[in-house]
Write a protein that holds these residues in place. Sequence first.
Motif, PDB file in Angstrom:
ATOM      1  N   PRO A 121      13.523  -4.242   0.249  1.00 31.44           N
ATOM      2  CA  PRO A 121      12.401  -4.849  -0.498  1.00 31.44           C
ATOM      3  C   PRO A 121      12.109  -6.284  -0.082  1.00 31.44           C
ATOM      4  O   PRO A 121      10.941  -6.703  -0.063  1.00 31.44           O
ATOM      5  CB  PRO A 121      12.856  -4.774  -1.966  1.00 31.44           C
ATOM      6  CG  PRO A 121      14.307  -4.460  -1.940  1.00 31.44           C
ATOM      7  CD  PRO A 121      14.578  -3.755  -0.663  1.00 31.44           C
ATOM      8  N   ILE A 122      13.134  -7.048   0.277  1.00 32.69           N
ATOM      9  CA  ILE A 122      12.879  -8.441   0.691  1.00 32.69           C
ATOM     10  C   ILE A 122      12.049  -8.451   1.981  1.00 32.69           C
ATOM     11  O   ILE A 122      11.067  -9.189   2.099  1.00 32.69           O
ATOM     12  CB  ILE A 122      14.206  -9.211   0.867  1.00 32.69           C
ATOM     13  CG1 ILE A 122      14.924  -9.379  -0.488  1.00 32.69           C
ATOM     14  CG2 ILE A 122      13.955 -10.580   1.499  1.00 32.69           C
ATOM     15  CD1 ILE A 122      16.325  -9.956  -0.391  1.00 32.69           C
ATOM     16  N   VAL A 124      10.077  -6.109   3.028  1.00 31.41           N
ATOM     17  CA  VAL A 124       8.732  -5.606   2.713  1.00 31.41           C
ATOM     18  C   VAL A 124       7.891  -6.728   2.085  1.00 31.41           C
ATOM     19  O   VAL A 124       6.723  -6.921   2.434  1.00 31.41           O
ATOM     20  CB  VAL A 124       8.822  -4.377   1.777  1.00 31.41           C
ATOM     21  CG1 VAL A 124       7.459  -4.025   1.198  1.00 31.41           C
ATOM     22  CG2 VAL A 124       9.401  -3.182   2.533  1.00 31.41           C
ATOM     23  N   GLY A 125       8.504  -7.477   1.181  1.00 30.51           N
ATOM     24  CA  GLY A 125       7.777  -8.589   0.538  1.00 30.51           C
ATOM     25  C   GLY A 125       7.385  -9.654   1.539  1.00 30.51           C
ATOM     26  O   GLY A 125       6.266 -10.189   1.498  1.00 30.51           O
ATOM     27  N   ALA A 126       8.296  -9.961   2.457  1.00 34.45           N
ATOM     28  CA  ALA A 126       7.997 -10.970   3.488  1.00 34.45           C
ATOM     29  C   ALA A 126       6.850 -10.477   4.362  1.00 34.45           C
ATOM     30  O   ALA A 126       5.932 -11.237   4.706  1.00 34.45           O
ATOM     31  CB  ALA A 126       9.243 -11.251   4.315  1.00 34.45           C
ATOM     32  N   PHE A 128       4.567  -8.301   3.549  1.00 34.46           N
ATOM     33  CA  PHE A 128       3.320  -8.297   2.762  1.00 34.46           C
ATOM     34  C   PHE A 128       2.689  -9.692   2.742  1.00 34.46           C
ATOM     35  O   PHE A 128       1.473  -9.840   2.882  1.00 34.46           O
ATOM     36  CB  PHE A 128       3.600  -7.827   1.330  1.00 34.46           C
ATOM     37  CG  PHE A 128       2.380  -7.829   0.458  1.00 34.46           C
ATOM     38  CD1 PHE A 128       1.491  -6.761   0.489  1.00 34.46           C
ATOM     39  CD2 PHE A 128       2.096  -8.908  -0.360  1.00 34.46           C
ATOM     40  CE1 PHE A 128       0.348  -6.769  -0.295  1.00 34.46           C
ATOM     41  CE2 PHE A 128       0.949  -8.926  -1.144  1.00 34.46           C
ATOM     42  CZ  PHE A 128       0.070  -7.856  -1.112  1.00 34.46           C
ATOM     43  N   ALA A 129       3.549 -10.707   2.576  1.00 38.70           N
ATOM     44  CA  ALA A 129       3.028 -12.082   2.482  1.00 38.70           C
ATOM     45  C   ALA A 129       2.514 -12.577   3.831  1.00 38.70           C
ATOM     46  O   ALA A 129       1.519 -13.294   3.897  1.00 38.70           O
ATOM     47  CB  ALA A 129       4.119 -13.017   1.963  1.00 38.70           C
ATOM     48  N   LYS A 131       1.959 -10.554   6.757  1.00 38.34           N
ATOM     49  CA  LYS A 131       1.237  -9.518   7.522  1.00 38.34           C
ATOM     50  C   LYS A 131       1.652  -9.550   9.000  1.00 38.34           C
ATOM     51  O   LYS A 131       0.917  -9.117   9.891  1.00 38.34           O
ATOM     52  CB  LYS A 131      -0.286  -9.675   7.402  1.00 38.34           C
ATOM     53  CG  LYS A 131      -0.801  -9.642   5.965  1.00 38.34           C
ATOM     54  CD  LYS A 131      -0.644  -8.289   5.310  1.00 38.34           C
ATOM     55  CE  LYS A 131      -1.293  -8.193   3.941  1.00 38.34           C
ATOM     56  NZ  LYS A 131      -0.636  -8.927   2.864  1.00 38.34           N
ATOM     57  N   ALA A 151      10.687   0.502  -2.070  1.00 37.25           N
ATOM     58  CA  ALA A 151      10.127  -0.507  -1.162  1.00 37.25           C
ATOM     59  C   ALA A 151       9.458   0.164   0.044  1.00 37.25           C
ATOM     60  O   ALA A 151       8.385  -0.269   0.495  1.00 37.25           O
ATOM     61  CB  ALA A 151      11.223  -1.462  -0.693  1.00 37.25           C
ATOM     62  N   TRP A 154       6.149   1.307  -1.060  1.00 37.14           N
ATOM     63  CA  TRP A 154       5.127   0.241  -1.217  1.00 37.14           C
ATOM     64  C   TRP A 154       4.629  -0.218   0.154  1.00 37.14           C
ATOM     65  O   TRP A 154       3.439  -0.496   0.328  1.00 37.14           O
ATOM     66  CB  TRP A 154       5.708  -0.933  -2.017  1.00 37.14           C
ATOM     67  CG  TRP A 154       4.649  -1.762  -2.682  1.00 37.14           C
ATOM     68  CD1 TRP A 154       3.728  -1.337  -3.599  1.00 37.14           C
ATOM     69  CD2 TRP A 154       4.400  -3.159  -2.482  1.00 37.14           C
ATOM     70  NE1 TRP A 154       2.928  -2.390  -3.991  1.00 37.14           N
ATOM     71  CE2 TRP A 154       3.319  -3.520  -3.334  1.00 37.14           C
ATOM     72  CE3 TRP A 154       4.983  -4.151  -1.706  1.00 37.14           C
ATOM     73  CZ2 TRP A 154       2.813  -4.810  -3.402  1.00 37.14           C
ATOM     74  CZ3 TRP A 154       4.487  -5.447  -1.785  1.00 37.14           C
ATOM     75  CH2 TRP A 154       3.417  -5.769  -2.622  1.00 37.14           C
ATOM     76  N   LYS A 158       0.730  -0.178   1.281  1.00 33.99           N
ATOM     77  CA  LYS A 158       0.041  -1.378   1.771  1.00 33.99           C
ATOM     78  C   LYS A 158      -0.168  -1.350   3.290  1.00 33.99           C
ATOM     79  O   LYS A 158      -0.679  -2.320   3.861  1.00 33.99           O
ATOM     80  CB  LYS A 158       0.828  -2.641   1.383  1.00 33.99           C
ATOM     81  CG  LYS A 158       0.986  -2.819  -0.130  1.00 33.99           C
ATOM     82  CD  LYS A 158      -0.368  -3.013  -0.802  1.00 33.99           C
ATOM     83  CE  LYS A 158      -0.251  -3.075  -2.315  1.00 33.99           C
ATOM     84  NZ  LYS A 158      -1.559  -3.101  -2.975  1.00 33.99           N
TER      85      LYS A 158
ATOM     86  N   GLY B  60      12.548  -7.986  -5.333  1.00 33.29           N
ATOM     87  CA  GLY B  60      12.802  -8.182  -3.896  1.00 33.29           C
ATOM     88  C   GLY B  60      11.537  -8.556  -3.136  1.00 33.29           C
ATOM     89  O   GLY B  60      11.571  -9.412  -2.244  1.00 33.29           O
ATOM     90  N   PHE B  61      10.416  -7.931  -3.471  1.00 30.74           N
ATOM     91  CA  PHE B  61       9.155  -8.262  -2.778  1.00 30.74           C
ATOM     92  C   PHE B  61       8.845  -9.755  -2.951  1.00 30.74           C
ATOM     93  O   PHE B  61       8.420 -10.434  -2.012  1.00 30.74           O
ATOM     94  CB  PHE B  61       7.970  -7.472  -3.345  1.00 30.74           C
ATOM     95  CG  PHE B  61       8.100  -5.966  -3.256  1.00 30.74           C
ATOM     96  CD1 PHE B  61       8.916  -5.370  -2.306  1.00 30.74           C
ATOM     97  CD2 PHE B  61       7.399  -5.141  -4.134  1.00 30.74           C
ATOM     98  CE1 PHE B  61       9.036  -3.984  -2.234  1.00 30.74           C
ATOM     99  CE2 PHE B  61       7.507  -3.760  -4.060  1.00 30.74           C
ATOM    100  CZ  PHE B  61       8.329  -3.186  -3.118  1.00 30.74           C
ATOM    101  N   GLY B  64      11.038 -11.913  -0.837  1.00 34.28           N
ATOM    102  CA  GLY B  64      10.576 -11.890   0.554  1.00 34.28           C
ATOM    103  C   GLY B  64       9.363 -12.783   0.756  1.00 34.28           C
ATOM    104  O   GLY B  64       9.275 -13.543   1.723  1.00 34.28           O
TER     105      GLY B  64
END
Lengths: 276, 302
Positions: A121-122, A124-126, A128-129, A131, A151, A154, A158, B60-61, B64
């Motif tokens: 998830p980390i 994926v979040g990075a 997402f932010a 791209k 994750a 998601w 996205k 977690g998202f 990140g």
Amino acid sequence: MKDFRLEVFKKASLCRNFENILYEKVQEKLIKFPVYLSAGQEFIASTIAEKISELKISPDIFIQHRGHSTYLAFGGSIDQLIDEMLGRKTGCALGMGGSASIQCKEKNIFGHDGLMGNQVPIGVGACFASKCPTIVFVGDSAAEEDYCLSAIGWASTKKLPILFVVEDNNLSILTEKKVRRNWEMHDVAQGMHVKSFNISDDPLEINEHLQNVFDYPILLNINTVRKYWHAGAGTDGDNFDRYEKELSYFGDAGIEIDKFNKNLVLEAWQRQLEKQ
Amino acid sequence: MAKTVRETIKDITKHHLLEKKSMCFGQCLTAVGWVGGTLPELYEEDGMVEVTTADVANGGFVVGAALKGIRPIYVVRYQGFQWYNAPIIINYACKSKEIWGIPCPIFVRSIAMEGAIGPVAGSSHHSLFQRMPGSKIISPMTPDEFDFAYKEFMKDDDVYYVSEHRRSYDNSEELKNVIQQDADFTLFPISITRFDAEKARLILKEQGYKINIIHQLWIKPFLFKKEWREALNSSKHGGMVLDDDYEEGAASSIAHSMMIDSEKKVYTFGLEHRTAGFHPDVDNLPPSPESIAERVKSIINK
């Protein structure tokens, strides 16, 4: 033009020799915390690193424990990794990360805190932010964590430029996959509309599945064989060894590369130990 | 007309997304109500990001995203949901600076409410974050305090746990300390108990008791200011920390710090140590003005 397979072998040889020598240091009790050796699995990171090098991009990379090979294959400093094993502030994780939580800022490799699989998830979040191209390495056991699965879902929703690499050595410490689950990661990811493949750690096969990397989310479940124990100094037995196979393929050239890397690692250890 | 807490949060969020080009993550943000009217009507292209229902992964998202330097806001609509949302924030974002030298600042808006909402969603859970290193906890109940919390966050590189309470959203008034010479007792209220502490003070005043109130904005780090210590030491019967979390958490920790550094006993009064049910007969609510007044009198007249 470079020989892709040979370039991968050069990287893998550095990783293998680093781990073999580290194994000896663990046996000698020079290192006083759990060490997670990646020997046996080094062709995964080495192949992907070589492909990334060809593409001339610098993705964000999220790793977990058993990540020495990923760190080295993507160009992390060997001296800083040794210093980290010695608990020094000059280590790649400021002497705080040990074997499990290494990082390399220069190569965009983010460290891991010890919660299995949370790099998914980390990462994926990075992604997402930013791209930007992102690679997440995860073991077949950590991938079972519920937050990994959601994750991946998601990232698919996205349509992120992300590559999930499941290093599937079939073992959670010593518990086999068939005891833990009756499903496969690539099937689950496929169900979430992520392009997913179940392949071996043969460099050419991995490379074949990286052709559209970062165009959309991809998951590679890569079957591999761990050489050493989950942690510490012991071997899992005489299993298939990709390194021996590739070494044999390259013959004398392979032996020369192996010797070169062994010396390189030994000299690095000597250099770092003399610093004390 | 003065701005309410609700309007303040909404304006700050709009500024954070449109001016600072950041992101605000959360579940059901764009649903009817926009989280109690605290969010501007913006969508993903503006940085208002609807995440999945998978709370742990969502945490977690946001971690990140924070690693990429965007200082995200993360809205958790019920503080009790932090039991799922907190793990990756507490274990990664809060430790990242110390382990790897990489700050991971997140503005975690954690919202409490009370009454008929059951065993998980009711009241505050800021104590959950308190025991782990690397986080700061602040509980703004007024427009100026929320503005202060945001500005502090923007010049800091830590994770901020912002312990909100829905009952404060209509508030447009600032809350002032009441410190008197030779007071009988001093209250140190946290979060929503700050409003009821003032009511309790007035009840007790009518009965002839002189009560100090010293509002607690910061929960962590806790700084025992000199004037607070002096007010406590000059209170005849000590003091009491009020909280809308369980007493065994932040309230006890703060009371302990105060006692170590003063000459008085400091009591705690928060949620009872039992599970909340939904019906009023079995709910577990923060101390009411009447119950605070009774507890203070029982200590004074012991």
